[in-house]
Design a protein around this motif. Sequence first.
Motif, PDB file in Angstrom:
ATOM      1  N   ALA A 134      13.261   0.182   3.868  1.00 38.93           N
ATOM      2  CA  ALA A 134      13.777  -1.101   4.355  1.00 38.93           C
ATOM      3  C   ALA A 134      12.670  -1.706   5.204  1.00 38.93           C
ATOM      4  O   ALA A 134      11.650  -1.042   5.452  1.00 38.93           O
ATOM      5  CB  ALA A 134      15.027  -0.878   5.198  1.00 38.93           C
ATOM      6  N   GLU A 135      12.859  -2.929   5.657  1.00 39.41           N
ATOM      7  CA  GLU A 135      11.875  -3.572   6.527  1.00 39.41           C
ATOM      8  C   GLU A 135      11.569  -2.659   7.728  1.00 39.41           C
ATOM      9  O   GLU A 135      12.482  -2.313   8.478  1.00 39.41           O
ATOM     10  CB  GLU A 135      12.435  -4.914   7.012  1.00 39.41           C
ATOM     11  N   GLY A 136      10.324  -2.256   7.857  1.00 34.32           N
ATOM     12  CA  GLY A 136       9.928  -1.426   9.009  1.00 34.32           C
ATOM     13  C   GLY A 136      10.305   0.042   8.903  1.00 34.32           C
ATOM     14  O   GLY A 136      10.019   0.817   9.809  1.00 34.32           O
ATOM     15  N   PHE A 139       0.802  -1.223   0.000  1.00 28.81           N
ATOM     16  CA  PHE A 139       0.000   0.000   0.000  1.00 28.81           C
ATOM     17  C   PHE A 139       0.837   1.277   0.000  1.00 28.81           C
ATOM     18  O   PHE A 139       0.316   2.355  -0.243  1.00 28.81           O
ATOM     19  CB  PHE A 139      -0.986  -0.013   1.171  1.00 28.81           C
ATOM     20  N   PHE A 140       2.134   1.169   0.326  1.00 22.02           N
ATOM     21  CA  PHE A 140       3.031   2.333   0.232  1.00 22.02           C
ATOM     22  C   PHE A 140       4.466   1.821   0.200  1.00 22.02           C
ATOM     23  O   PHE A 140       4.735   0.680   0.585  1.00 22.02           O
ATOM     24  CB  PHE A 140       2.819   3.302   1.420  1.00 22.02           C
ATOM     25  N   ARG A 141       5.387   2.677  -0.250  1.00 19.79           N
ATOM     26  CA  ARG A 141       6.789   2.256  -0.364  1.00 19.79           C
ATOM     27  C   ARG A 141       7.464   2.221   0.998  1.00 19.79           C
ATOM     28  O   ARG A 141       7.104   2.968   1.894  1.00 19.79           O
ATOM     29  CB  ARG A 141       7.564   3.250  -1.238  1.00 19.79           C
ATOM     30  N   TYR A 188      -4.161  -6.441   7.460  1.00 17.17           N
ATOM     31  CA  TYR A 188      -3.100  -7.296   7.992  1.00 17.17           C
ATOM     32  C   TYR A 188      -1.738  -6.725   7.584  1.00 17.17           C
ATOM     33  O   TYR A 188      -1.526  -6.433   6.398  1.00 17.17           O
ATOM     34  CB  TYR A 188      -3.255  -8.736   7.476  1.00 17.17           C
ATOM     35  N   SER A 189      -0.857  -6.563   8.555  1.00 14.35           N
ATOM     36  CA  SER A 189       0.522  -6.165   8.300  1.00 14.35           C
ATOM     37  C   SER A 189       0.583  -4.851   7.505  1.00 14.35           C
ATOM     38  O   SER A 189       0.091  -3.837   7.991  1.00 14.35           O
ATOM     39  CB  SER A 189       1.235  -7.330   7.603  1.00 14.35           C
ATOM     40  N   ASN A 190       1.114  -4.842   6.299  1.00 19.41           N
ATOM     41  CA  ASN A 190       1.177  -3.591   5.544  1.00 19.41           C
ATOM     42  C   ASN A 190      -0.222  -2.982   5.364  1.00 19.41           C
ATOM     43  O   ASN A 190      -0.388  -1.753   5.409  1.00 19.41           O
ATOM     44  CB  ASN A 190       1.848  -3.836   4.179  1.00 19.41           C
ATOM     45  N   GLY A 191      -1.240  -3.824   5.203  1.00 14.10           N
ATOM     46  CA  GLY A 191      -2.631  -3.336   5.088  1.00 14.10           C
ATOM     47  C   GLY A 191      -3.117  -2.712   6.388  1.00 14.10           C
ATOM     48  O   GLY A 191      -3.869  -1.724   6.379  1.00 14.10           O
ATOM     49  N   ALA A 192      -2.695  -3.270   7.523  1.00 14.26           N
ATOM     50  CA  ALA A 192      -3.045  -2.672   8.819  1.00 14.26           C
ATOM     51  C   ALA A 192      -2.332  -1.330   8.970  1.00 14.26           C
ATOM     52  O   ALA A 192      -2.873  -0.391   9.562  1.00 14.26           O
ATOM     53  CB  ALA A 192      -2.651  -3.607   9.958  1.00 14.26           C
ATOM     54  N   ASN A 193      -1.129  -1.237   8.407  1.00 14.85           N
ATOM     55  CA  ASN A 193      -0.378   0.017   8.525  1.00 14.85           C
ATOM     56  C   ASN A 193      -1.021   1.154   7.726  1.00 14.85           C
ATOM     57  O   ASN A 193      -1.064   2.293   8.193  1.00 14.85           O
ATOM     58  CB  ASN A 193       1.073  -0.193   8.079  1.00 14.85           C
ATOM     59  N   ILE A 194      -1.551   0.850   6.552  1.00 12.94           N
ATOM     60  CA  ILE A 194      -2.214   1.935   5.795  1.00 12.94           C
ATOM     61  C   ILE A 194      -3.565   2.260   6.449  1.00 12.94           C
ATOM     62  O   ILE A 194      -3.977   3.418   6.475  1.00 12.94           O
ATOM     63  CB  ILE A 194      -2.346   1.597   4.280  1.00 12.94           C
ATOM     64  N   PRO A 228       8.588 -10.491  15.054  1.00  9.33           N
ATOM     65  CA  PRO A 228       9.881  -9.863  14.774  1.00  9.33           C
ATOM     66  C   PRO A 228       9.733  -8.579  13.954  1.00  9.33           C
ATOM     67  O   PRO A 228      10.645  -7.736  13.946  1.00  9.33           O
ATOM     68  CB  PRO A 228      10.623 -10.925  13.954  1.00  9.33           C
ATOM     69  N   ILE A 229       8.603  -8.434  13.261  1.00 10.67           N
ATOM     70  CA  ILE A 229       8.416  -7.249  12.404  1.00 10.67           C
ATOM     71  C   ILE A 229       7.833  -6.104  13.230  1.00 10.67           C
ATOM     72  O   ILE A 229       8.204  -4.950  13.068  1.00 10.67           O
ATOM     73  CB  ILE A 229       7.519  -7.606  11.202  1.00 10.67           C
ATOM     74  N   CYS A 230       6.921  -6.454  14.120  1.00  7.75           N
ATOM     75  CA  CYS A 230       6.327  -5.434  14.973  1.00  7.75           C
ATOM     76  C   CYS A 230       6.598  -5.773  16.433  1.00  7.75           C
ATOM     77  O   CYS A 230       5.885  -6.580  17.023  1.00  7.75           O
ATOM     78  CB  CYS A 230       4.825  -5.363  14.714  1.00  7.75           C
TER      79      CYS A 230
HETATM   80  C1  MLT Z   1       5.320  -2.727   6.312  1.00 11.73           C
HETATM   81  O1  MLT Z   1       6.223  -2.543   5.514  1.00 11.73           O
HETATM   82  O2  MLT Z   1       4.215  -2.218   6.226  1.00 11.73           O
HETATM   83  C2  MLT Z   1       5.639  -3.634   7.443  1.00 11.73           C
HETATM   84  O3  MLT Z   1       6.998  -3.897   7.479  1.00 11.73           O
HETATM   85  C3  MLT Z   1       4.839  -4.888   7.369  1.00 11.73           C
HETATM   86  C4  MLT Z   1       5.147  -5.662   6.133  1.00 11.73           C
HETATM   87  O4  MLT Z   1       6.129  -6.411   6.110  1.00 11.73           O
HETATM   88  O5  MLT Z   1       4.423  -5.517   5.174  1.00 11.73           O
END
Ligand code: MLT
Length: 201
Positions: free
Chosen positions: A62-64, A57-59, A101-107, A153-155
């Motif tokens: 790096a990881e996180g 959903f967005f660039r 979920y994950s990136n979708g939860a972040n947007i 480990p990601i969050c």
């Molecule tokens: C993100 O980039 O939104 C988070 O790191 C979660 C994911 O791996 O998509």
Amino acid sequence: MKHIFQEGTDPSRPTLLLLHGTGGNEQDLLPLAGRIDEKAAVLSVRGNVLENGMPRFFRRLAEGIFDEEDLVFRTNELNEFLDQAAEEYKFDRQNIMAIGYSNGANIAGSLMFHFQDALRGAILHHPMVPRRGIELPDLCGKPVFIGAGTNDPICPAQESEELKSLLEKANASVQLHWENHGHQLTFGEVDAAEKWYKINF
Ligand code: MLT
């Protein structure tokens, strides 16, 4: 944006906005919507960004580590898409509940951080803090469920607590649910989200 819309059978229910994780697509979370509310309309969207062929959903740099400029641009883009979709499919724009979920939860979190009325509430599975150092709109009365993993480990656990506290400072009403797992979406978490939804909607 590429998407699937399924009409509901009860227009008083929220429209469930489904937002997949990195590398997923608009098909992934459809089974979840049926579990949460089988009478609700469903709008499932594919992220517009590609990272090595994987939709997001967005660039990110790096990881996180998020590309903030793109995050803001994509958050606006999704919000405008929701305005258009509500007109096209004739659902109530004020009654959208995100499941991400994950990136979708972040947007989904970013929509709430930037716009008071983008969402009526949200189920965020394994979200991070989308942005720091900004003032959130008043989210009074908005219910938010956060599903987190003690070994994610990601969050990291403290980031889930930080997100809860930022949303609560903006007057949202937050339930933080823990599973003793990692970043994966577990049945236990989906059950907990379903119970939370039945109480709040
Ligand atoms: C993100 O980039 O939104 C988070 O790191 C979660 C994911 O791996 O998509």
